[in-house]
Design a protein around this motif. Sequence first.
Motif, PDB file in Angstrom:
ATOM      1  N   ARG A  36     108.093  37.467  58.464  1.00  0.00           N
ATOM      2  CA  ARG A  36     107.194  37.419  59.619  1.00  0.00           C
ATOM      3  C   ARG A  36     105.739  37.524  59.176  1.00  0.00           C
ATOM      4  O   ARG A  36     104.877  36.774  59.630  1.00  0.00           O
ATOM      5  N   ARG A  37     105.446  38.485  58.305  1.00  0.00           N
ATOM      6  CA  ARG A  37     104.072  38.641  57.864  1.00  0.00           C
ATOM      7  C   ARG A  37     103.632  37.429  57.057  1.00  0.00           C
ATOM      8  O   ARG A  37     102.519  36.929  57.212  1.00  0.00           O
ATOM      9  N   GLU A  38     104.499  36.921  56.200  1.00  0.00           N
ATOM     10  CA  GLU A  38     104.128  35.769  55.396  1.00  0.00           C
ATOM     11  C   GLU A  38     103.910  34.538  56.271  1.00  0.00           C
ATOM     12  O   GLU A  38     103.048  33.712  55.976  1.00  0.00           O
ATOM     13  N   ALA A  39     104.695  34.420  57.349  1.00  0.00           N
ATOM     14  CA  ALA A  39     104.492  33.297  58.263  1.00  0.00           C
ATOM     15  C   ALA A  39     103.155  33.425  58.986  1.00  0.00           C
ATOM     16  O   ALA A  39     102.462  32.420  59.212  1.00  0.00           O
ATOM     17  N   LEU A  40     102.784  34.655  59.353  1.00  0.00           N
ATOM     18  CA  LEU A  40     101.493  34.873  59.997  1.00  0.00           C
ATOM     19  C   LEU A  40     100.356  34.506  59.055  1.00  0.00           C
ATOM     20  O   LEU A  40      99.405  33.818  59.434  1.00  0.00           O
ATOM     21  N   VAL A  41     100.451  34.941  57.808  1.00  0.00           N
ATOM     22  CA  VAL A  41      99.403  34.628  56.830  1.00  0.00           C
ATOM     23  C   VAL A  41      99.318  33.121  56.601  1.00  0.00           C
ATOM     24  O   VAL A  41      98.228  32.547  56.521  1.00  0.00           O
ATOM     25  N   ALA A  42     100.469  32.453  56.517  1.00  0.00           N
ATOM     26  CA  ALA A  42     100.473  30.997  56.327  1.00  0.00           C
ATOM     27  C   ALA A  42      99.817  30.298  57.513  1.00  0.00           C
ATOM     28  O   ALA A  42      99.072  29.323  57.346  1.00  0.00           O
ATOM     29  N   ALA A  43     100.088  30.799  58.736  1.00  0.00           N
ATOM     30  CA  ALA A  43      99.485  30.196  59.919  1.00  0.00           C
ATOM     31  C   ALA A  43      97.974  30.391  59.921  1.00  0.00           C
ATOM     32  O   ALA A  43      97.209  29.471  60.231  1.00  0.00           O
ATOM     33  N   LEU A  44      97.518  31.598  59.573  1.00  0.00           N
ATOM     34  CA  LEU A  44      96.083  31.848  59.496  1.00  0.00           C
ATOM     35  C   LEU A  44      95.422  30.933  58.470  1.00  0.00           C
ATOM     36  O   LEU A  44      94.322  30.419  58.694  1.00  0.00           O
ATOM     37  N   ASN A  45      96.074  30.732  57.345  1.00  0.00           N
ATOM     38  CA  ASN A  45      95.521  29.849  56.328  1.00  0.00           C
ATOM     39  C   ASN A  45      95.409  28.423  56.848  1.00  0.00           C
ATOM     40  O   ASN A  45      94.430  27.732  56.568  1.00  0.00           O
ATOM     41  N   GLY A  46      96.411  27.969  57.590  1.00  0.00           N
ATOM     42  CA  GLY A  46      96.346  26.617  58.124  1.00  0.00           C
ATOM     43  C   GLY A  46      95.203  26.427  59.102  1.00  0.00           C
ATOM     44  O   GLY A  46      94.569  25.373  59.140  1.00  0.00           O
ATOM     45  N   VAL A  47      94.899  27.471  59.882  1.00  0.00           N
ATOM     46  CA  VAL A  47      93.887  27.352  60.934  1.00  0.00           C
ATOM     47  C   VAL A  47      92.476  27.581  60.401  1.00  0.00           C
ATOM     48  O   VAL A  47      91.547  26.845  60.734  1.00  0.00           O
ATOM     49  N   VAL A  48      92.283  28.607  59.552  1.00  0.00           N
ATOM     50  CA  VAL A  48      90.940  28.935  59.062  1.00  0.00           C
ATOM     51  C   VAL A  48      90.950  29.180  57.554  1.00  0.00           C
ATOM     52  O   VAL A  48      90.139  29.942  57.035  1.00  0.00           O
ATOM     53  N   GLY A  49      91.870  28.538  56.827  1.00  0.00           N
ATOM     54  CA  GLY A  49      92.007  28.799  55.400  1.00  0.00           C
ATOM     55  C   GLY A  49      90.790  28.446  54.586  1.00  0.00           C
ATOM     56  O   GLY A  49      90.505  29.099  53.570  1.00  0.00           O
ATOM     57  N   ASP A  50      90.043  27.410  54.987  1.00  0.00           N
ATOM     58  CA  ASP A  50      88.840  27.052  54.239  1.00  0.00           C
ATOM     59  C   ASP A  50      87.802  28.164  54.337  1.00  0.00           C
ATOM     60  O   ASP A  50      87.134  28.501  53.356  1.00  0.00           O
ATOM     61  N   HIS A  51      87.689  28.775  55.517  1.00  0.00           N
ATOM     62  CA  HIS A  51      86.751  29.890  55.670  1.00  0.00           C
ATOM     63  C   HIS A  51      87.216  31.113  54.872  1.00  0.00           C
ATOM     64  O   HIS A  51      86.398  31.807  54.261  1.00  0.00           O
ATOM     65  N   LEU A  52      88.511  31.379  54.888  1.00  0.00           N
ATOM     66  CA  LEU A  52      89.022  32.513  54.127  1.00  0.00           C
ATOM     67  C   LEU A  52      88.646  32.394  52.657  1.00  0.00           C
ATOM     68  O   LEU A  52      88.243  33.377  52.025  1.00  0.00           O
ATOM     69  N   LEU A  62      94.528  45.201  64.145  1.00  0.00           N
ATOM     70  CA  LEU A  62      95.952  44.934  64.067  1.00  0.00           C
ATOM     71  C   LEU A  62      96.670  46.136  63.481  1.00  0.00           C
ATOM     72  O   LEU A  62      96.202  46.742  62.520  1.00  0.00           O
ATOM     73  N   PRO A  63      97.815  46.509  64.024  1.00  0.00           N
ATOM     74  CA  PRO A  63      98.498  47.720  63.572  1.00  0.00           C
ATOM     75  C   PRO A  63      98.863  47.661  62.100  1.00  0.00           C
ATOM     76  O   PRO A  63      99.211  46.618  61.562  1.00  0.00           O
ATOM     77  N   ALA A  64      98.799  48.811  61.470  1.00  0.00           N
ATOM     78  CA  ALA A  64      99.155  48.894  60.052  1.00  0.00           C
ATOM     79  C   ALA A  64     100.633  48.654  59.831  1.00  0.00           C
ATOM     80  O   ALA A  64     101.064  48.443  58.706  1.00  0.00           O
ATOM     81  N   SER A  65     101.430  48.661  60.904  1.00  0.00           N
ATOM     82  CA  SER A  65     102.871  48.456  60.737  1.00  0.00           C
ATOM     83  C   SER A  65     103.165  47.085  60.153  1.00  0.00           C
ATOM     84  O   SER A  65     104.158  46.902  59.455  1.00  0.00           O
ATOM     85  N   VAL A  66     102.307  46.099  60.417  1.00  0.00           N
ATOM     86  CA  VAL A  66     102.524  44.778  59.846  1.00  0.00           C
ATOM     87  C   VAL A  66     102.343  44.827  58.342  1.00  0.00           C
ATOM     88  O   VAL A  66     103.086  44.219  57.587  1.00  0.00           O
ATOM     89  N   GLU A  67     101.318  45.580  57.895  1.00  0.00           N
ATOM     90  CA  GLU A  67     101.095  45.736  56.460  1.00  0.00           C
ATOM     91  C   GLU A  67     102.311  46.381  55.811  1.00  0.00           C
ATOM     92  O   GLU A  67     102.667  46.079  54.680  1.00  0.00           O
ATOM     93  N   GLY A  68     102.988  47.256  56.560  1.00  0.00           N
ATOM     94  CA  GLY A  68     104.131  47.949  55.994  1.00  0.00           C
ATOM     95  C   GLY A  68     105.379  47.114  55.891  1.00  0.00           C
ATOM     96  O   GLY A  68     106.392  47.568  55.375  1.00  0.00           O
ATOM     97  N   GLU A  69     105.335  45.855  56.361  1.00  0.00           N
ATOM     98  CA  GLU A  69     106.525  45.022  56.299  1.00  0.00           C
ATOM     99  C   GLU A  69     106.747  44.413  54.922  1.00  0.00           C
ATOM    100  O   GLU A  69     107.687  43.678  54.708  1.00  0.00           O
ATOM    101  N   GLY A  70     105.849  44.744  53.964  1.00  0.00           N
ATOM    102  CA  GLY A  70     106.015  44.209  52.621  1.00  0.00           C
ATOM    103  C   GLY A  70     105.889  42.699  52.627  1.00  0.00           C
ATOM    104  O   GLY A  70     105.040  42.140  53.276  1.00  0.00           O
ATOM    105  N   GLY A  71     106.773  42.027  51.888  1.00  0.00           N
ATOM    106  CA  GLY A  71     106.698  40.575  51.801  1.00  0.00           C
ATOM    107  C   GLY A  71     107.620  39.904  52.777  1.00  0.00           C
ATOM    108  O   GLY A  71     108.168  38.859  52.468  1.00  0.00           O
ATOM    109  N   GLY A  72     107.824  40.522  53.951  1.00  0.00           N
ATOM    110  CA  GLY A  72     108.761  39.985  54.912  1.00  0.00           C
ATOM    111  C   GLY A  72     108.355  38.638  55.444  1.00  0.00           C
ATOM    112  O   GLY A  72     107.175  38.265  55.432  1.00  0.00           O
TER     113      GLY A  72
END
Length: 410
Positions: free
Chosen positions: A94-110, A82-92
């Motif tokens: 969009r990135r926080e929504a992506l992280v929240a979605a990943l947690n919902g789908v595979v958060g127990d594994h994380l 995944l491009p580093a540009s997403v990391e550069g978005e800080g606490g925006g």
Amino acid sequence: MTAIDGRPRAGAHLRGASRLAIDATTGLTDLVEAMHARIATLPGAAPPTEGRTRGITGLVYRSVRGVTRLVGGSLDALLALLPASVEGEGGGPRREALVAALNGVVGDHLLRSGNPLATPMSLRAHDLAASAAAVEPAPCRAPDPSRLLVLVHGLCMNERQWMRQGHHHGLALQRDLGLTPIMLRYNSGLPIADNGAEFAGHLQRLVDGWPHRIERLVLLGHSMGGLLIRSAFEQGRLARQPWTQRVSELVFLGTPHHGAPLERAGHWLDLVLEGTPYAGPLARIGRVRSAGITDLRQGRVVADRIDDRRAIHVHVPLPAGVRCLALAASRGRLDRTLKGRRTGDGLVPLDSALGRHADPARCLAFEAGHQWIGAQMNHLDLLSHPEVYTRLRAGLDDQPGEGVARRRPA
């Protein structure tokens, strides 16, 4: 946004993606490539309809896809693309929504794998100066520090998403009723019982450390958040935690008290991820289901009881001495909804949202005047529809001690 406790380290989110160690099949390779294609698309432009990248990047994905057919691989290597540009978005958002979605789908594994993408639970006070301008009319009443409102979001979401279409239930209730809004952020892929136990501990620390005596404590949950509220209260009650004696109301918005069967078809992810450009392709995961999603489907509030090696669902009634409100939605007209009891908001059946069950012993005892159905609304409309807020405000528009059955001290 200010964290009261448990603030995650800055910059850890997408660096942790390189340690997401679940098996990567060809289908998951397609998923990550689709996410990459969306991220690489210029703002405002439509992503490739086929979900494929081009050039050298496309060659890399084709090579990975070929290798996974032979020996498999791990999603950590794929997400590292995944491009580093997403990391550069800080606490925006969009990135926080992506992280929240990943947690919902595979958060127990994380969490099991020690991945920094796993969202730690925290209570967060909303930055009114940054968000009040988006609310019409702007908040004009100082919050009462003795009257707290704790808001708990649903599956694959985070506390930022209480703001929808210029409306925020917490800010509006501060403006109109003087409640002080505090929001929970949590990993929605974990078992609801585990999250409930941790949430109960956070609430006890909140009550213990709050600089004012808390005269009124309202817990408001949307969707899975309502199950989490019930879980925290039940586990706090059994542990005789004093914070439970401060609770005046529990409010449920579209909560699947008896489960959400439509989750099995993936409709839940389709809806909650539709507004997140980077997270939309996560709906392709299909059969991947976190423990949180499984609990949501079953309406599980606490861990099952094991009897003769069989798991038996534990029914948790509404707490005595606490006023409980259930607000549900139906996509159809109200007259048709009342004839078809299973009709709901597109994700949660009406009976489930109102605590009704074919087995009378499992029905939740909401008082008739504490139930409400909004017609021609979907699951997410419960976060922003004016009629929902009007009913929500009316249900909470009591001074402490008036119209609220107060719990006796332990």
